[in-house]
Design an enzyme around this catalytic site. Structure first.
Site: not given
Ligand code: UDP
Length: 342
Positions: A124, A148, A152
């Site tokens: 992302s 979150y 990643k």
């Protein structure tokens, strides 16, 4: 190629599966259906004419993934399964770290045991963190502003280390900007559970009457109209990017990790998205400007040069098409997959 797609029943997964099937690849979906519906496989069959098999399995269950790879040998995997709600990750950090990292450990371990070492990973633009200003290009240092995002950053690092330890691995890290839109048939699309966190799904619910008005999170940013700028990319272009990455990895003369931004290269403001969605829905959608959302950055857009050069890929669809396709999906599936049709 025979391709395992984790999270293949989800929003990005379902569009990617359609694209893979249309390109002649044989797909096996693994999804625990925790944030998706089995109806997606029926819709994919409607679109492609192909029944894609689904294993309802949690990817963190390494024994189950090993059994799937033994039963359905594959040449490569596309790994999209994971938890993805930013706000929830702040409230439940351990769950996010454990689930997203375990899924990658489990999949990579099971793949290595099965002798499969070609992997496309769903990363992302969140890994560009808050410190840089756009356009973001792949060699910038990575960081994050919430758990979150850190999952990643960490999964990317794990995969770089895996490839450093065994040069037979071919790994693509795909950094998505803001995926929106739906398949032009209106049969598959994004179906958020509960309160949508992202702009376009929220607007779609305003347009269909499930929400009263859009709340614009701040109009005092240092941007042309004061609202936040993002690089919205049509999910169909994103799906094509996965196919290009997979085929590029498979054709490469050597292993290693390659990182590609998947974005359009330009930013669109919240008010511009609101105007585009209003055009798509055929009426002015109500909005109210409120305060900034904690953790938001003013602007984010991709430098997509490397993906153009190395994948021969570029995003083709603009914001009007993104909104028109989202609206077609939402209008005909007002309550998503599991609700009654319009
Ligand atoms: N946004 C907004 N209202 C909403 C949701 C989002 O004004 O209900 C804004 C948000 O502040 C940001 C842009 O829309 O400037 C995109 O937000 P989204 O959550 O879709 O993506 P992200 O911020 O994660 O890039």
């Amino acid at each position: 190629m025979r391709v395992l797609v984790t999270g293949g029943a989800g929003y990005i997964g379902s569009h990617t599966v359609v694209r893979l099937v249309e390109a002649g690849h044989e797909v096996q979906v693994v999804d625990d259906l925790s944030n998706s519906s089995p109806i997606v496989l029926d819709r994919i069959e409607e679109i492609t004419g192909v029944r894609v098999p689904l294993d309802v399995v949690d990817v963190t269950d390494r024994g189950a993934v090993t059994a799937i790879l033994a039963q359905h040998p594959v040449d490569a995997a596309i790994h999209l399964a994971g938890l993805k709600a930013v706000g929830e990750s702040v409230e439940q950090p351990l769950r996010y770290y454990r689930t997203n990292l375990d899924a990658t450990f489990s999949l990579v371990g099971a793949m290595a045991d099965a002798g499969v070492r070609t992997l496309v990973f769903s990363s992302s633009a969140t890994v560009y963190g808050a410190q840089a200003s756009p356009p973001f290009e792949e060699d910038l240092p990575t960081s994050a502003t919430n758990p979150y995002g850190w999952t990643k950053v960490m999964q990317e690092q794990v995969l770089r280390d895996v490839a450093a330890g065994d040069p037979r691995w071919r790994i693509a890290l795909l950094r998505y900007f803001n995926p929106v839109g739906a398949h032009p048939s209106g049969r598959i699309g994004e179906d958020p559970q509960g309160h949508p966190n992202n702009l376009v799904p929220y607007l779609a619910q305003v347009a269909v009457g499930r929400r009263e008005k859009l709340l614009v999170f701040g109009d005092d940013y240092d941007t042309p109209d004061g609202t936040g700028l993002r690089d919205y990319i049509h999910v169909e272009d994103l799906a094509a990017g996965h196919l290009a990455a997979l085929e590029t990895l498979a054709a490469a003369d050597a292993g290693g990790v390659r990182t590609w931004n998947l974005g359009t290269g330009s930013g669109t403001s919240v008010l511009e998205v609101l105007a585009a969605f209003s055009r798509a829905a055929g009426r002015e959608l109500p909005h109210e400007v409120v305060g900034r959302r904690a953790g938001d950055i003013a602007a984010s857009w991709a430098d997509p040069t490397r993906a153009h050069r190395e994948l021969g890929w570029r995003a083709e669809k603009g914001i009007d098409e993104m909104c028109a396709d989202t609206w077609r999906w939402q209008e005909t599936n007002p309550a998503g997959y599991d609700g009654p049709p319009a």
